[in-house]
Design a protein around this motif. Structure first.
Motif, PDB file in Angstrom:
ATOM      1  N   ARG A   1      19.033  18.126  -2.497  1.00  0.00           N
ATOM      2  CA  ARG A   1      18.901  19.256  -3.407  1.00  0.00           C
ATOM      3  C   ARG A   1      17.629  19.151  -4.245  1.00  0.00           C
ATOM      4  NH1 ARG A   1      22.712  22.709  -4.629  1.00  0.00           N
ATOM      5  NH2 ARG A   1      24.230  21.323  -3.642  1.00  0.00           N
ATOM      6  N   GLY A   2      16.850  20.227  -4.252  1.00  0.00           N
ATOM      7  CA  GLY A   2      15.695  20.333  -5.127  1.00  0.00           C
ATOM      8  C   GLY A   2      14.416  19.692  -4.643  1.00  0.00           C
ATOM      9  N   ILE A   3      14.433  19.023  -3.483  1.00  0.00           N
ATOM     10  CA  ILE A   3      13.205  18.352  -3.045  1.00  0.00           C
ATOM     11  C   ILE A   3      12.245  19.341  -2.385  1.00  0.00           C
ATOM     12  CG2 ILE A   3      14.367  16.136  -2.750  1.00  0.00           C
ATOM     13  CD1 ILE A   3      14.155  16.602   0.320  1.00  0.00           C
ATOM     14  N   MET A   4      10.975  18.984  -2.352  1.00  0.00           N
ATOM     15  CA  MET A   4       9.976  19.820  -1.694  1.00  0.00           C
ATOM     16  C   MET A   4      10.154  19.830  -0.177  1.00  0.00           C
ATOM     17  SD  MET A   4       8.189  21.226  -4.054  1.00  0.00           S
ATOM     18  CE  MET A   4       6.770  21.858  -3.169  1.00  0.00           C
ATOM     19  N   ARG A   5      10.686  18.753   0.376  1.00  0.00           N
ATOM     20  CA  ARG A   5      11.027  18.578   1.782  1.00  0.00           C
ATOM     21  C   ARG A   5       9.824  18.241   2.656  1.00  0.00           C
ATOM     22  NH1 ARG A   5      14.340  22.664   5.923  1.00  0.00           N
ATOM     23  NH2 ARG A   5      13.383  21.809   7.815  1.00  0.00           N
ATOM     24  N   TYR A   6       8.726  18.968   2.532  1.00  0.00           N
ATOM     25  CA  TYR A   6       7.546  18.750   3.370  1.00  0.00           C
ATOM     26  C   TYR A   6       6.457  17.990   2.622  1.00  0.00           C
ATOM     27  CZ  TYR A   6       9.605  22.398   6.313  1.00  0.00           C
ATOM     28  OH  TYR A   6      10.452  23.122   7.088  1.00  0.00           O
ATOM     29  N   GLY A   7       5.684  17.218   3.351  1.00  0.00           N
ATOM     30  CA  GLY A   7       4.532  16.545   2.760  1.00  0.00           C
ATOM     31  C   GLY A   7       3.493  16.256   3.820  1.00  0.00           C
ATOM     32  N   SER A   8       2.234  16.234   3.430  1.00  0.00           N
ATOM     33  CA  SER A   8       1.175  15.914   4.390  1.00  0.00           C
ATOM     34  C   SER A   8      -0.030  15.342   3.659  1.00  0.00           C
ATOM     35  CB  SER A   8       0.752  17.153   5.192  1.00  0.00           C
ATOM     36  OG  SER A   8       0.199  18.134   4.332  1.00  0.00           O
ATOM     37  N   MET A   9      -0.808  14.564   4.396  1.00  0.00           N
ATOM     38  CA  MET A   9      -1.989  13.934   3.826  1.00  0.00           C
ATOM     39  C   MET A   9      -2.997  13.682   4.939  1.00  0.00           C
ATOM     40  SD  MET A   9      -3.376  12.743   1.089  1.00  0.00           S
ATOM     41  CE  MET A   9      -4.883  11.842   0.759  1.00  0.00           C
TER      42      MET A   9
ATOM     43  N   LEU B   1       5.054  11.210   1.846  1.00  0.00           N
ATOM     44  CA  LEU B   1       6.459  11.076   1.464  1.00  0.00           C
ATOM     45  C   LEU B   1       6.655  11.389  -0.018  1.00  0.00           C
ATOM     46  CD1 LEU B   1       9.321  10.384   2.361  1.00  0.00           C
ATOM     47  CD2 LEU B   1       8.804   7.975   1.914  1.00  0.00           C
ATOM     48  N   ALA B   2       5.691  10.988  -0.846  1.00  0.00           N
ATOM     49  CA  ALA B   2       5.775  11.319  -2.272  1.00  0.00           C
ATOM     50  C   ALA B   2       5.848  12.831  -2.479  1.00  0.00           C
ATOM     51  CB  ALA B   2       4.582  10.734  -3.022  1.00  0.00           C
ATOM     52  N   GLN B   3       5.080  13.578  -1.687  1.00  0.00           N
ATOM     53  CA  GLN B   3       5.149  15.042  -1.764  1.00  0.00           C
ATOM     54  C   GLN B   3       6.511  15.552  -1.320  1.00  0.00           C
ATOM     55  OE1 GLN B   3       1.959  16.889   0.467  1.00  0.00           O
ATOM     56  NE2 GLN B   3       0.430  15.495  -0.386  1.00  0.00           N
ATOM     57  N   GLY B   4       7.023  15.013  -0.224  1.00  0.00           N
ATOM     58  CA  GLY B   4       8.282  15.486   0.331  1.00  0.00           C
ATOM     59  C   GLY B   4       9.484  15.240  -0.565  1.00  0.00           C
TER      60      GLY B   4
ATOM     61  N   ASP C   1       8.641  16.089   7.530  1.00  0.00           N
ATOM     62  CA  ASP C   1       9.639  17.085   7.157  1.00  0.00           C
ATOM     63  C   ASP C   1      10.959  16.353   7.013  1.00  0.00           C
ATOM     64  OD1 ASP C   1      11.438  19.192   6.906  1.00  0.00           O
ATOM     65  OD2 ASP C   1      11.228  19.862   8.983  1.00  0.00           O
ATOM     66  N   ILE C   2      11.507  16.330   5.796  1.00  0.00           N
ATOM     67  CA  ILE C   2      12.807  15.691   5.563  1.00  0.00           C
ATOM     68  C   ILE C   2      13.872  16.713   5.933  1.00  0.00           C
ATOM     69  CG2 ILE C   2      14.255  14.470   3.884  1.00  0.00           C
ATOM     70  CD1 ILE C   2      11.664  13.924   2.291  1.00  0.00           C
ATOM     71  N   SER C   3      14.111  16.799   7.220  1.00  0.00           N
ATOM     72  CA  SER C   3      14.874  17.893   7.826  1.00  0.00           C
ATOM     73  C   SER C   3      16.305  17.529   8.186  1.00  0.00           C
ATOM     74  CB  SER C   3      14.167  18.333   9.114  1.00  0.00           C
ATOM     75  OG  SER C   3      14.119  17.236  10.026  1.00  0.00           O
ATOM     76  N   GLY C   4      16.632  16.225   8.143  1.00  0.00           N
ATOM     77  CA  GLY C   4      17.918  15.769   8.650  1.00  0.00           C
ATOM     78  C   GLY C   4      17.837  15.332  10.101  1.00  0.00           C
ATOM     79  N   ARG C   5      16.704  15.579  10.736  1.00  0.00           N
ATOM     80  CA  ARG C   5      16.516  15.234  12.143  1.00  0.00           C
ATOM     81  C   ARG C   5      15.441  14.149  12.234  1.00  0.00           C
ATOM     82  NH1 ARG C   5      16.673  20.572  11.430  1.00  0.00           N
ATOM     83  NH2 ARG C   5      14.423  20.864  11.703  1.00  0.00           N
TER      84      ARG C   5
ATOM     85  N   LEU D   1       0.832  -1.204   0.000  1.00  0.00           N
ATOM     86  CA  LEU D   1       0.000   0.000   0.000  1.00  0.00           C
ATOM     87  C   LEU D   1       0.868   1.256   0.000  1.00  0.00           C
ATOM     88  CD1 LEU D   1      -2.638  -1.115   2.654  1.00  0.00           C
ATOM     89  CD2 LEU D   1      -2.989  -0.945   0.189  1.00  0.00           C
ATOM     90  N   PHE D   2       1.907   1.258   0.812  1.00  0.00           N
ATOM     91  CA  PHE D   2       2.838   2.389   0.881  1.00  0.00           C
ATOM     92  C   PHE D   2       3.461   2.683  -0.489  1.00  0.00           C
ATOM     93  CE2 PHE D   2       7.486   3.112   1.247  1.00  0.00           C
ATOM     94  CZ  PHE D   2       7.464   4.447   1.628  1.00  0.00           C
ATOM     95  N   THR D   3       3.939   1.649  -1.161  1.00  0.00           N
ATOM     96  CA  THR D   3       4.576   1.863  -2.463  1.00  0.00           C
ATOM     97  C   THR D   3       3.565   2.274  -3.526  1.00  0.00           C
ATOM     98  OG1 THR D   3       4.426  -0.504  -2.996  1.00  0.00           O
ATOM     99  CG2 THR D   3       6.475   0.265  -2.010  1.00  0.00           C
ATOM    100  N   ARG D   4       2.388   1.690  -3.489  1.00  0.00           N
ATOM    101  CA  ARG D   4       1.370   2.007  -4.491  1.00  0.00           C
ATOM    102  C   ARG D   4       0.905   3.451  -4.372  1.00  0.00           C
ATOM    103  NH1 ARG D   4      -0.887   2.907  -8.437  1.00  0.00           N
ATOM    104  NH2 ARG D   4      -2.704   1.901  -9.365  1.00  0.00           N
ATOM    105  N   HIS D   5       0.662   3.883  -3.138  1.00  0.00           N
ATOM    106  CA  HIS D   5       0.151   5.241  -2.941  1.00  0.00           C
ATOM    107  C   HIS D   5       1.254   6.290  -3.054  1.00  0.00           C
ATOM    108  CE1 HIS D   5      -4.119   4.625  -1.989  1.00  0.00           C
ATOM    109  NE2 HIS D   5      -3.712   3.392  -1.737  1.00  0.00           N
ATOM    110  N   GLY D   6       2.500   5.903  -2.801  1.00  0.00           N
ATOM    111  CA  GLY D   6       3.603   6.829  -3.010  1.00  0.00           C
ATOM    112  C   GLY D   6       4.153   6.795  -4.423  1.00  0.00           C
ATOM    113  N   ARG D   7       3.726   5.801  -5.193  1.00  0.00           N
ATOM    114  CA  ARG D   7       4.219   5.576  -6.557  1.00  0.00           C
ATOM    115  C   ARG D   7       5.738   5.358  -6.563  1.00  0.00           C
ATOM    116  NH1 ARG D   7       0.862   5.841 -10.512  1.00  0.00           N
ATOM    117  NH2 ARG D   7       2.423   6.365 -12.076  1.00  0.00           N
ATOM    118  N   PHE D   8       6.193   4.578  -5.580  1.00  0.00           N
ATOM    119  CA  PHE D   8       7.587   4.154  -5.510  1.00  0.00           C
ATOM    120  C   PHE D   8       7.676   2.730  -6.030  1.00  0.00           C
ATOM    121  CE2 PHE D   8       6.786   6.569  -1.429  1.00  0.00           C
ATOM    122  CZ  PHE D   8       7.217   7.793  -1.917  1.00  0.00           C
TER     123      PHE D   8
END
Length: 196
Positions: free
Chosen positions: A86-94, A174-177, A108-112, A42-49
């Motif tokens: 580099r270049g990513i949106m960084r944030y995502g929510s659903m 995550l797809a957004q981020g 938030d793909i913040s490094g933390r 489900l995670f991969t299908r909805h994230g399109r990974f």
């Protein structure tokens, strides 16, 4: 395309992983835990990974090592694919409804790396999978990716629906981020100039 392969072998699990984060939701997942396989699909299908993941773990003990180590490997694979961020949106929510359940997933793909879960899952197990491992999975994923992951249950009574909402919502957030910001494809999305 942002893709990678990872192998991780310990005395508890042996895992191979191929990940393409710019995929279409194709998956081949075998963890020996049917419910975990379903959630990852489900995670991969909805994230399109696109994800190929094979785990040979000590499920005769319980599912803990497999759930945590699978999250370590997938989180590490995402981190490797993103490089310096580099270049990513960084944030995502659903805000994801799953029948009577309603789950807020934000990151938030913040490094933390931190995972904050506010879930009330009624059942201790779903299909032999210990529901306390949901939190362990996201803690490990957050740590390896370097992301703040929030999952909050706003409604829900059915354990399967609650957990399914988490994995679907997380995939979409995550797809957004990880999406490329077309307005700033060469910028590190931080005023510090670095995320790592």
């Amino acid at each position: 395309m942002r893709q990678t392969e990872i192998t991780r072998n310990t005395t508890e699990t042996k895992i191979t992983c191929k990940l393409n984060i710019d995929g279409s939701g194709q998956h081949k997942i075998q963890t020996k835990i049917g419910f975990l396989d379903h959630m990852l699909e489900l995670f991969t299908r909805h994230g399109r990974f696109d994800l190929e993941l094979i785990c040979d773990g000590d499920v005769e003990v319980d599912g803990h090592h497999t759930a945590e180590d699978v999250a370590i490997v997938i989180g590490r694979a995402f981190s490797k694919c993103l490089g310096d961020r580099r270049g990513i949106m960084r944030y995502g929510s659903m805000l994801l409804p799953m029948d009577e359940a309603l789950i807020l997933a934000a990151l938030d793909i913040s490094g933390r790396g931190i995972a904050c879960l506010q879930l009330e899952i009624p059942a201790a197990q779903i299909g032999g999978f210990d529901t306390e491992l949901v939190e362990e999975f996201f803690i490990a994923f957050a740590r390896e990716l370097g992301a703040a992951i929030h999952l909050q249950q706003l409604a829900g009574k059915n354990s399967h629906h609650i957990v399914e909402g988490c994995f679907k919502g997380f995939g979409r957030a995550l797809a957004q981020g990880v999406a490329i910001n077309l307005a700033a494809p060469e910028e590190i999305p931080s005023t510090k100039g670095t995320i790592l």
